[in-house]
Design an enzyme around this catalytic site. Structure first.
Site, short mmCIF file in Angstrom:
data_model
loop_
_atom_site.label_atom_id
_atom_site.label_comp_id
_atom_site.label_asym_id
_atom_site.label_seq_id
_atom_site.Cartn_x
_atom_site.Cartn_y
_atom_site.Cartn_z
N GLY A 233 -29.71 -34.94 54.12
CA GLY A 233 -28.81 -34.73 52.88
C GLY A 233 -29.06 -35.52 51.73
O GLY A 233 -30.01 -36.29 51.59
N ILE A 234 -28.51 -35.04 50.57
CA ILE A 234 -28.82 -35.35 49.10
C ILE A 234 -28.37 -36.66 49.01
O ILE A 234 -29.13 -37.70 48.49
CB ILE A 234 -28.49 -34.43 48.05
CG1 ILE A 234 -29.10 -34.65 46.93
CG2 ILE A 234 -26.90 -34.59 47.86
CD1 ILE A 234 -29.02 -33.48 45.95
N GLU A 235 -27.23 -37.18 49.56
CA GLU A 235 -26.65 -38.41 49.34
C GLU A 235 -27.71 -39.61 50.18
O GLU A 235 -27.82 -40.64 49.60
CB GLU A 235 -25.23 -38.55 49.79
CG GLU A 235 -24.23 -37.86 48.89
CD GLU A 235 -24.57 -38.40 47.47
OE1 GLU A 235 -24.87 -39.50 47.09
OE2 GLU A 235 -24.43 -37.39 46.46
N THR A 236 -27.93 -39.04 51.52
CA THR A 236 -28.99 -40.10 52.21
C THR A 236 -30.28 -40.08 51.37
O THR A 236 -30.84 -41.29 51.34
CB THR A 236 -29.33 -39.66 53.59
OG1 THR A 236 -28.10 -38.97 54.19
CG2 THR A 236 -29.91 -40.43 54.42
N GLY A 237 -30.64 -39.11 50.71
CA GLY A 237 -31.93 -39.30 49.99
C GLY A 237 -31.92 -40.21 48.84
O GLY A 237 -32.97 -40.93 48.54
N GLU A 254 -37.24 -33.61 51.57
CA GLU A 254 -36.87 -32.13 51.58
C GLU A 254 -35.27 -32.18 51.83
O GLU A 254 -34.89 -32.84 52.85
CB GLU A 254 -37.46 -31.38 52.99
CG GLU A 254 -39.08 -31.30 53.01
CD GLU A 254 -39.16 -30.30 51.84
OE1 GLU A 254 -38.47 -29.38 51.45
OE2 GLU A 254 -40.59 -30.20 51.67
N CYS A 288 -31.05 -25.38 56.03
CA CYS A 288 -31.02 -25.80 54.41
C CYS A 288 -31.16 -24.57 53.59
O CYS A 288 -30.70 -24.60 52.52
CB CYS A 288 -32.12 -26.85 54.34
SG CYS A 288 -33.82 -26.06 54.85
P1 NAD Z 1 -28.55 -36.84 56.91
O1 NAD Z 1 -29.02 -37.04 55.51
O2 NAD Z 1 -27.20 -37.28 57.48
O3 NAD Z 1 -29.48 -37.56 57.87
C1 NAD Z 1 -31.01 -37.24 58.13
C2 NAD Z 1 -31.72 -38.41 58.90
O4 NAD Z 1 -31.42 -39.62 58.12
C3 NAD Z 1 -31.16 -38.69 60.05
O5 NAD Z 1 -32.42 -39.19 60.99
C4 NAD Z 1 -30.23 -40.10 59.76
O6 NAD Z 1 -30.34 -41.02 60.80
C5 NAD Z 1 -31.24 -40.67 58.56
N1 NAD Z 1 -30.47 -41.58 57.69
C6 NAD Z 1 -28.92 -41.49 57.41
N2 NAD Z 1 -28.65 -42.36 56.60
C7 NAD Z 1 -29.75 -43.16 56.38
C8 NAD Z 1 -30.12 -44.13 55.47
N3 NAD Z 1 -29.18 -44.82 54.61
N4 NAD Z 1 -31.44 -44.62 55.40
C9 NAD Z 1 -32.67 -43.99 56.01
N5 NAD Z 1 -32.05 -42.87 56.98
C10 NAD Z 1 -30.99 -42.44 57.08
O7 NAD Z 1 -28.77 -35.29 57.36
P2 NAD Z 1 -28.44 -34.27 58.34
O8 NAD Z 1 -26.85 -34.30 58.53
O9 NAD Z 1 -29.13 -34.86 59.54
O10 NAD Z 1 -28.91 -32.88 58.01
C11 NAD Z 1 -28.65 -32.02 57.27
C12 NAD Z 1 -29.11 -32.13 55.92
O11 NAD Z 1 -30.66 -31.94 55.98
C13 NAD Z 1 -28.67 -31.06 55.08
O12 NAD Z 1 -28.25 -31.44 53.80
C14 NAD Z 1 -30.04 -30.05 55.13
O13 NAD Z 1 -29.95 -29.22 53.83
C15 NAD Z 1 -30.99 -30.78 54.92
N6 NAD Z 1 -32.16 -30.25 55.44
C16 NAD Z 1 -33.14 -29.83 54.51
C17 NAD Z 1 -34.41 -28.99 54.79
C18 NAD Z 1 -35.16 -28.69 54.00
O14 NAD Z 1 -36.28 -28.29 54.42
N7 NAD Z 1 -35.16 -28.93 52.61
C19 NAD Z 1 -34.34 -29.24 56.41
C20 NAD Z 1 -33.58 -29.31 57.17
C21 NAD Z 1 -32.49 -30.07 56.78
#
Ligand code: NAD
Length: 496
Positions: A233-237, A254, A288
């Site tokens: 997700g974008i906020e995690t990004g 991504e 996504c």
């Molecule tokens: P998320 O951001 O909640 O978690 C993704 C990963 O990040 C998990 O492994 C999680 O443990 C980790 N994470 C969480 N907080 C963190 C931090 N502070 N520091 C480091 N790592 C951390 O996302 P999600 O809910 O697992 O997945 C859904 C999201 O992924 C959606 O926004 C979706 O669009 C995106 N996504 C994008 C693509 C793409 O190709 N663009 C593909 C699949 C999913």
């Protein structure tokens, strides 16, 4: 289907280990919340140990100095092992995510293909000679691995997303630390077992399990890491980007999408209905690139929406392992609550709910995190339900009358992952495809991706590309080596 509770560990420096704290996490099947596995729950200390192992394995050259052909050979063997165990992997993926077995089988077949694609590229780029201004010199460009790569994946396509990172990173000679989502670790664990089986040297492939804010944060923050690749997700990004600044490590992101599916009125009607449904409701919208925004030309609007709603009503929700199931549950209670919040927001904003918007009443589905296929009409780009990623089975419908309006609406979002245009007018299709600010545009199709084609986002949907040759380049540094064959004195300093 696996019946007994699985017990799984982390893989650090070639050894399967419990977490240093001894903590474990229970993994559940989202269809009925049945426990399916007990896995080690890592912490910062475990992440540090995995990073240290990857650092040593990179710095001593045990992998980076291995020939491209040998790296490719191991990746081919990994692809074969994935194919051999595809049914087991598919079962684990369906248990973790609740997605149907059919979907999981497709994923496994794609994953084997992706690993094979990068196996084939591992020995292909020998660098290039470039023209140097000095005729008594030679200049060449070589690509080298970046170093230690943290790879953080989401829960919606657990192994598929991990493979988009793992395969090119290893092909290019990097060492890796993988972290799957804490909700869906089982297939990444299994693929690590396969990597061990086929003979990747200790420390080259490492796996840590555990929460994002601790384990993931350390993987993003550590100065011993050279690149962090993240899908989520974008906020995690944003958090990962901030954490990565300490040593200016490279980032490859991504992120999400809010993808427009644009239907002009000359489209083949039956195809349009079919692909509207597939684009948004596949995997309960937890994709996504889901076509969650439908943009329909005025003249087609009412007829198309009626047909979409009629078929969406009949979508069969259920158990991933039952024949006839078309769609599984959402991943978790927390995620379903998020989808429900967005439905409430949509109503408050004035979008008109014409289907779903609630949990199913079927008694057989009460233990799972199910949500009914949902359709909102009368939507516009000022609404949060149109702008923000719901990541559930929720379709918003906007109208347009002209091509220019369709393009303006489609681009009016902070995301830029993907989009589609449907029309029989090929010139219009090309014009619209060029005008969309998105990393992937489909013409008369939806959600097509494959190993050879780069995948990634414009705007806030990401940084960099996965898949294709570009996906390998992400994991390389470019070095220019210049050699002078006839060096002459400079005579600039201290010469009378
Ligand atoms: P998320 O951001 O909640 O978690 C993704 C990963 O990040 C998990 O492994 C999680 O443990 C980790 N994470 C969480 N907080 C963190 C931090 N502070 N520091 C480091 N790592 C951390 O996302 P999600 O809910 O697992 O997945 C859904 C999201 O992924 C959606 O926004 C979706 O669009 C995106 N996504 C994008 C693509 C793409 O190709 N663009 C593909 C699949 C999913």
């Amino acid at each position: 289907m696996a019946k007994e509770l699985l017990h799984k560990k982390m893989y650090i420096n070639g050894k399967w280990v419990d977490s240093q704290s001894g903590k474990t996490r229970t993994i559940i099947y989202p269809y009925d919340q049945r426990p399916i596995a007990e896995v080690a729950e890592g912490d910062v200390a475990d992440a540090k140990a995995a990073i240290a192992a990857a650092r040593t394995a990179f710095d001593d050259g045990r992998w980076a100095a291995t020939s491209g052909a040998e790296r490719g050979r191991l990746l081919y063997r990994l692809a074969d092992a994935i194919e051999r165990d595809a049914e087991e992997l598919a079962e684990l993926e369906s248990l973790d995510t609740g997605k149907t077995m059919e979907e999981s089988r497709w994923d496994m077949s794609d994953i084997a293909g992706i690993v094979r694609y990068y196996a084939g590229l591992a020995d292909k780029d020998a660098g290039e000679m470039i023209d140097s201004p000095n005729p008594n010199s030679e200049s060449k460009i070589v690509r080298e691995p970046v170093g230690v790569c943290s790879q953080i994946s989401p829960w919606n396509y657990p192994l598929l997303q991990a493979s988009w990172k793992m395969a090119p990173a290893l092909a290019a000679g990097n060492t890796i630390v993988m972290k799957p989502s804490e909700d869906t670790p089982l297939t990444t664990i299994k693929v690590t077992e396969l990597a061990e089986e086929v003979g990747f040297p200790a420390g080259v492939v490492n796996l840590v399990l555990g929460p994002g804010p601790t384990v993931g944060h350390e993987m993003a923050e550590s100065h011993d890491v050279d690149l962090v690749s993240f899908t989520g997700g974008i906020e995690t990004g944003r958090k990962i980007m901030q954490a990565a600044t300490g040593n200016m490590k490279k980032i490859a992101f991504e992120l999400g999408g809010k993808n427009p599916n644009i239907m002009f009125d000359d489209v083949d009607f039956d195809l349009a209905v079919d692909y509207v449904l597939n684009a948004v409701f596949f995997h309960a919208g937890q994709v996504c690139s889901a076509g969650a925004r439908l943009l329909v030309q005025d003249t087609l609007h009412d007829r198309l929406i009626d047909a979409v709603v009629e078929r969406a009503r009949k979508i069969k929700l259920g158990d991933a392992f039952a024949s006839g199931t078309q769609c599984g549950p959402l991943i978790s209670e927390k995620h379903r609550a998020k989808v429900e919040r967005y439905v409430a927001i949509g109503k408050e904003e004035g979008a008109r709910l014409i289907l779903g918007g609630e949990r199913p009443s079927d008694p057989a589905l009460q233990k799972g995190f199910f949500f009914l296929p949902t359709v909102f009409v009368d939507c516009d780009t000022r609404m949060r339900i149109v702008q923000e990623e719901v990541f559930g089975p929720v379709l918003t419908v906007e109208r347009f009358s002209t091509e220019a309006e369709a393009v303006t609406l489609a681009n009016d979002t902070t995301y830029g992952l993907s989009g589609a245009v449907w029309t029989r007018d090929q010139n219009r299709a090309q014009r619209v495809a060029r005008a969309l600010r998105m990393g992937t545009v489909w013409i008369n199709d939806f959600n097509v991706y494959f190993a050879q084609a780069p995948w990634g986002g414009y705007k806030q949907s990401g940084i960099g590309r996965e898949l294709g040759k570009q996906g390998l380049e992400e994991y390389t540094e470019v070095k220019h080596i210049y050699q002078n064959f006839a060096t002459e004195p400079v005579g600039w300093f201290g010469v009378e």
